[in-house]
Design a protein around this motif. Structure first.
Motif, PDB file in Angstrom:
ATOM      1  N   LEU A 107      21.094  34.441 -28.562  1.00  0.00           N
ATOM      2  CA  LEU A 107      22.481  34.725 -28.212  1.00  0.00           C
ATOM      3  C   LEU A 107      22.683  36.217 -27.977  1.00  0.00           C
ATOM      4  N   ARG A 108      22.148  37.044 -28.865  1.00  0.00           N
ATOM      5  CA  ARG A 108      22.298  38.500 -28.723  1.00  0.00           C
ATOM      6  C   ARG A 108      21.616  39.016 -27.457  1.00  0.00           C
ATOM      7  N   VAL A 109      20.432  38.512 -27.196  1.00  0.00           N
ATOM      8  CA  VAL A 109      19.692  38.959 -26.015  1.00  0.00           C
ATOM      9  C   VAL A 109      20.451  38.583 -24.742  1.00  0.00           C
ATOM     10  N   PHE A 110      20.888  37.329 -24.653  1.00  0.00           N
ATOM     11  CA  PHE A 110      21.575  36.886 -23.446  1.00  0.00           C
ATOM     12  C   PHE A 110      22.959  37.515 -23.316  1.00  0.00           C
ATOM     13  N   ALA A 111      23.631  37.774 -24.432  1.00  0.00           N
ATOM     14  CA  ALA A 111      24.922  38.460 -24.366  1.00  0.00           C
ATOM     15  C   ALA A 111      24.733  39.879 -23.843  1.00  0.00           C
ATOM     16  N   ALA A 112      23.667  40.545 -24.283  1.00  0.00           N
ATOM     17  CA  ALA A 112      23.379  41.895 -23.792  1.00  0.00           C
ATOM     18  C   ALA A 112      23.041  41.869 -22.301  1.00  0.00           C
ATOM     19  N   LEU A 113      22.287  40.871 -21.872  1.00  0.00           N
ATOM     20  CA  LEU A 113      21.945  40.752 -20.454  1.00  0.00           C
ATOM     21  C   LEU A 113      23.187  40.465 -19.607  1.00  0.00           C
ATOM     22  N   ALA A 114      24.074  39.633 -20.104  1.00  0.00           N
ATOM     23  CA  ALA A 114      25.303  39.327 -19.369  1.00  0.00           C
ATOM     24  C   ALA A 114      26.173  40.581 -19.245  1.00  0.00           C
ATOM     25  N   GLU A 115      26.256  41.369 -20.318  1.00  0.00           N
ATOM     26  CA  GLU A 115      27.032  42.614 -20.265  1.00  0.00           C
ATOM     27  C   GLU A 115      26.419  43.577 -19.264  1.00  0.00           C
ATOM     28  N   PHE A 116      25.089  43.692 -19.274  1.00  0.00           N
ATOM     29  CA  PHE A 116      24.393  44.565 -18.330  1.00  0.00           C
ATOM     30  C   PHE A 116      24.673  44.139 -16.888  1.00  0.00           C
ATOM     31  N   GLU A 117      24.621  42.834 -16.636  1.00  0.00           N
ATOM     32  CA  GLU A 117      24.858  42.319 -15.284  1.00  0.00           C
ATOM     33  C   GLU A 117      26.277  42.624 -14.814  1.00  0.00           C
ATOM     34  N   ARG A 118      27.263  42.447 -15.702  1.00  0.00           N
ATOM     35  CA  ARG A 118      28.657  42.754 -15.347  1.00  0.00           C
ATOM     36  C   ARG A 118      28.814  44.223 -14.984  1.00  0.00           C
ATOM     37  N   GLU A 119      28.228  45.098 -15.812  1.00  0.00           N
ATOM     38  CA  GLU A 119      28.344  46.531 -15.541  1.00  0.00           C
ATOM     39  C   GLU A 119      27.621  46.915 -14.255  1.00  0.00           C
ATOM     40  N   SER A 120      26.464  46.321 -14.010  1.00  0.00           N
ATOM     41  CA  SER A 120      25.707  46.607 -12.789  1.00  0.00           C
ATOM     42  C   SER A 120      26.480  46.158 -11.558  1.00  0.00           C
ATOM     43  N   ASN A 121      27.083  44.974 -11.629  1.00  0.00           N
ATOM     44  CA  ASN A 121      27.884  44.485 -10.503  1.00  0.00           C
ATOM     45  C   ASN A 121      29.050  45.416 -10.220  1.00  0.00           C
ATOM     46  N   GLY A 122      29.701  45.901 -11.257  1.00  0.00           N
ATOM     47  CA  GLY A 122      30.823  46.823 -11.074  1.00  0.00           C
ATOM     48  C   GLY A 122      30.391  48.108 -10.397  1.00  0.00           C
ATOM     49  N   LYS A 123      29.241  48.641 -10.804  1.00  0.00           N
ATOM     50  CA  LYS A 123      28.745  49.882 -10.195  1.00  0.00           C
ATOM     51  C   LYS A 123      28.336  49.656  -8.740  1.00  0.00           C
ATOM     52  N   ARG A 124      27.697  48.528  -8.465  1.00  0.00           N
ATOM     53  CA  ARG A 124      27.324  48.231  -7.074  1.00  0.00           C
ATOM     54  C   ARG A 124      28.560  48.049  -6.209  1.00  0.00           C
ATOM     55  N   ARG A 125      29.563  47.361  -6.741  1.00  0.00           N
ATOM     56  CA  ARG A 125      30.796  47.142  -5.992  1.00  0.00           C
ATOM     57  C   ARG A 125      31.471  48.473  -5.690  1.00  0.00           C
ATOM     58  N   GLN A 126      31.526  49.367  -6.688  1.00  0.00           N
ATOM     59  CA  GLN A 126      32.156  50.670  -6.478  1.00  0.00           C
ATOM     60  C   GLN A 126      31.373  51.496  -5.448  1.00  0.00           C
ATOM     61  N   ALA A 127      30.042  51.430  -5.497  1.00  0.00           N
ATOM     62  CA  ALA A 127      29.222  52.153  -4.524  1.00  0.00           C
ATOM     63  C   ALA A 127      29.467  51.616  -3.106  1.00  0.00           C
ATOM     64  N   ASP A 128      29.601  50.301  -2.976  1.00  0.00           N
ATOM     65  CA  ASP A 128      29.885  49.709  -1.660  1.00  0.00           C
ATOM     66  C   ASP A 128      31.251  50.148  -1.138  1.00  0.00           C
ATOM     67  N   ILE A 129      32.229  50.238  -2.017  1.00  0.00           N
ATOM     68  CA  ILE A 129      33.570  50.679  -1.613  1.00  0.00           C
ATOM     69  C   ILE A 129      33.517  52.131  -1.148  1.00  0.00           C
ATOM     70  N   GLU A 130      32.828  52.976  -1.876  1.00  0.00           N
ATOM     71  CA  GLU A 130      32.710  54.390  -1.495  1.00  0.00           C
ATOM     72  C   GLU A 130      32.008  54.527  -0.151  1.00  0.00           C
ATOM     73  N   LEU A 131      30.950  53.752   0.072  1.00  0.00           N
ATOM     74  CA  LEU A 131      30.231  53.798   1.343  1.00  0.00           C
ATOM     75  C   LEU A 131      31.140  53.364   2.491  1.00  0.00           C
ATOM     76  N   ALA A 132      31.906  52.307   2.283  1.00  0.00           N
ATOM     77  CA  ALA A 132      32.822  51.839   3.329  1.00  0.00           C
ATOM     78  C   ALA A 132      33.867  52.905   3.651  1.00  0.00           C
ATOM     79  N   LYS A 133      34.383  53.584   2.637  1.00  0.00           N
ATOM     80  CA  LYS A 133      35.361  54.646   2.870  1.00  0.00           C
ATOM     81  C   LYS A 133      34.749  55.797   3.655  1.00  0.00           C
ATOM     82  N   LEU A 134      33.502  56.162   3.317  1.00  0.00           N
ATOM     83  CA  LEU A 134      32.824  57.246   4.046  1.00  0.00           C
ATOM     84  C   LEU A 134      32.600  56.872   5.504  1.00  0.00           C
ATOM     85  N   GLN A 135      32.419  55.594   5.766  1.00  0.00           N
ATOM     86  CA  GLN A 135      32.217  55.120   7.133  1.00  0.00           C
ATOM     87  C   GLN A 135      33.535  54.907   7.859  1.00  0.00           C
TER      88      GLN A 135
END
Length: 106
Positions: free
Chosen positions: A58-86
């Motif tokens: 449970l602890r391992v998978f909860a940590a992985l799920a948290e990591f995935e959520r944070e990674s998705n947020g950072k990727r989404r923000q990077a995509d938004i910044e790239l679109a604005k620059l374009q």
């Protein structure tokens, strides 16, 4: 939901990430369920948090799920910044304004 739980109830979630956003929160909830005599089932993992091995998984998978959520947020923000620059428009299309408004008022 927490206020309605009674001993013998079972909390079932489709995905562990739906139980909580942070690893510590998921672990606290699992401990709370165990203390209250409430079962817990995560359909995607099928783990039993009442055993030492189940708690570790449970602890391992909860940590992985948290990591995935944070990674998705950072990727989404990077995509938004790239679109604005374009120069791409973000959000809803602009409404009637400027010249279009003047044409409609004539």
């Amino acid at each position: 939901m927490l206020g309605l739980l009674r001993a013998g109830d079972t909390v079932t979630v489709n995905c562990l990430s739906r139980l909580g956003r942070k690893t510590a929160h998921v672990i606290r909830l699992a401990a709370y369920f165990s203390k209250k005599g409430v079962g817990f089932v995560s359909l995607d993992l099928g783990i039993d948090p009442d055993t030492p091995a189940g708690r570790m998984v449970l602890r391992v998978f909860a940590a992985l799920a948290e990591f995935e959520r944070e990674s998705n947020g950072k990727r989404r923000q990077a995509d938004i910044e790239l679109a604005k620059l374009q120069g791409k428009h973000m959000g809803r299309p602009s409404g009637v304004g400027g010249e279009k408004l003047r044409q409609r008022l004539r």
